[in-house]
Design a protein around this motif. Structure first.
Motif, short mmCIF file in Angstrom:
data_model
loop_
_atom_site.label_atom_id
_atom_site.label_comp_id
_atom_site.label_asym_id
_atom_site.label_seq_id
_atom_site.Cartn_x
_atom_site.Cartn_y
_atom_site.Cartn_z
N VAL A 264 0.84 -1.19 0.00
CA VAL A 264 0.00 0.00 0.00
C VAL A 264 0.88 1.24 0.00
N LYS A 265 0.90 1.93 -1.13
CA LYS A 265 1.81 3.07 -1.29
C LYS A 265 1.35 4.29 -0.52
N LEU A 266 0.05 4.59 -0.55
CA LEU A 266 -0.49 5.77 0.15
C LEU A 266 -1.87 5.46 0.73
N VAL A 267 -2.17 6.08 1.87
CA VAL A 267 -3.46 5.94 2.52
C VAL A 267 -4.03 7.34 2.76
N VAL A 268 -5.25 7.58 2.33
CA VAL A 268 -5.93 8.85 2.57
C VAL A 268 -7.16 8.58 3.44
N ALA A 269 -7.34 9.40 4.46
CA ALA A 269 -8.49 9.25 5.37
C ALA A 269 -9.50 10.36 5.14
N THR A 270 -10.76 10.04 5.39
CA THR A 270 -11.84 11.01 5.24
C THR A 270 -12.88 10.75 6.32
N GLY A 271 -13.93 11.56 6.32
CA GLY A 271 -15.01 11.37 7.26
C GLY A 271 -14.84 12.14 8.55
N PHE A 272 -15.82 12.01 9.41
CA PHE A 272 -15.87 12.67 10.71
C PHE A 272 -14.60 12.45 11.53
N GLY A 273 -14.06 11.23 11.49
CA GLY A 273 -12.88 10.91 12.30
C GLY A 273 -11.60 10.78 11.50
N ARG A 274 -11.49 11.51 10.39
CA ARG A 274 -10.33 11.34 9.52
C ARG A 274 -9.00 11.67 10.19
N ARG A 275 -9.01 12.54 11.17
CA ARG A 275 -7.75 12.90 11.84
C ARG A 275 -7.39 11.92 12.95
N SER A 276 -8.21 10.88 13.09
CA SER A 276 -7.94 9.86 14.10
C SER A 276 -7.31 8.60 13.50
N VAL A 277 -6.92 8.67 12.23
CA VAL A 277 -6.31 7.52 11.56
C VAL A 277 -4.80 7.70 11.59
N PRO A 278 -4.10 7.01 12.49
CA PRO A 278 -2.67 7.25 12.71
C PRO A 278 -1.77 6.91 11.53
N PHE A 279 -2.21 6.04 10.65
CA PHE A 279 -1.36 5.58 9.55
C PHE A 279 -1.67 6.29 8.22
N ALA A 280 -2.60 7.25 8.23
CA ALA A 280 -2.96 7.96 7.00
C ALA A 280 -1.87 8.93 6.60
N HIS A 281 -1.60 9.01 5.31
CA HIS A 281 -0.61 9.96 4.80
C HIS A 281 -1.20 11.34 4.55
N ASP A 282 -2.53 11.39 4.33
CA ASP A 282 -3.19 12.66 4.05
C ASP A 282 -4.68 12.50 4.37
#
Length: 260
Positions: A62-80
């Motif tokens: 998995v080269k990149l992970v992007v998080a979204t949604g209400f709790g997007r800033r709670s995803v510790p491994f997200a790149h953006d």
């Protein structure tokens, strides 16, 4: 396990957390949905792990992970991170590369997103602060009726008429439902009325233009909502592929774009 290069999107919603893993060709390889609960980071990690397992890929691919949604800033491994508005729009435009209106009915809110032919946002509306007409609203009504939420769509399809639900507040709607039960109205007619009230809220939010596409967990499990909305607007309303995971898919598409 395969060694192909992949990208992932995580959509941490108020009710459910979704994860999608895609290939470089933007094909969905694996996906997962689970309750968000109180530990958003754990929910995201578990959903991501399950999506990778279903995709038969390892974390190293998995080269990149992007998080979204209400709790997007709670995803510790997200790149953006990206907003859910942008992700639902991008995901839908991937399947419908034209001017479209996207209707997302989630756990706590409903959104209408208008995109031009290039996928640029040209309009946006969100429902009132009250949760009436959302997934949590239906969960509360299912509890009040003592009916599993998963049976709502079948009951609505079997109804012979549509109970008119007029309240805008979940609390008032519950009282209205009890009054209809006391009056002897059929349960399936009441359920159909509840689902039709979602379509009614959407119509009151904005005018639907161009091709109309629905996403979100509510329509994923209650596709009759799209039919009821079509009847109210005399417009064909389609359900997008992967409707519940659409935000996560859009996030994964952003991840793929960022890698270029």
């Amino acid at each position: 396990m395969t060694d192909i290069e992949t990208f992932a999107g995580i959509d941490v919603g108020t009710t459910m957390t979704k994860a999608v893993v895609i290939s470089t060709d933007m094909d969905v390889l694996g996906q997962s949905v689970r309750r968000s609960g109180a530990d958003l980071a754990s929910a995201a990690t578990e959903a991501f792990g399950e999506a990778m397992s279903r995709a038969k890929v390892s974390r190293e691919t998995v080269k990149l992970v992007v998080a979204t949604g209400f709790g997007r800033r709670s995803v510790p491994f997200a790149h953006d991170t990206r907003t859910e508005i942008g992700c639902h729009g991008r995901g839908c435009h991937h399947y419908y590369p034209e001017a479209i209106t996207v209707i997302d009915v989630g756990g706590q809110d409903s959104k209408i997103i208008k995109l031009d032919a290039q996928g640029r946002r040209v309009g946006f509306k969100m429902n009132r602060k009250c949760a009436a007409g959302t997934g949590s609203f239906l969960e509360e009504m299912a509890h009040k009726l003592d009916i599993p939420l998963g049976k709502f769509n079948g009951l609505a399809q079997a109804a012979t008429s549509t109970a008119q639900i007029g309240s805008y507040c979940t609390v008032f709607t519950a009282t209205e439902v009890l009054d209809r039960i006391r009056a002897g109205e059929r349960t399936d007619d009441i359920v159909r009325g509840l689902l039709d009230s979602i379509a009614k809220r959407i119509v009151e939010m904005d005018v639907l233009t161009n091709r109309v596409v629905m996403t979100g967990g509510v329509v994923a499990f209650n596709p009759i909502v799209a039919e009821l909305l079509s009847a109210r607007t005399s417009t064909e309303v389609e359900i997008a592929p992967h409707p519940q995971e659409m935000g996560a898919l859009g996030a994964a598409l952003f991840a793929q774009l960022l890698s270029n």
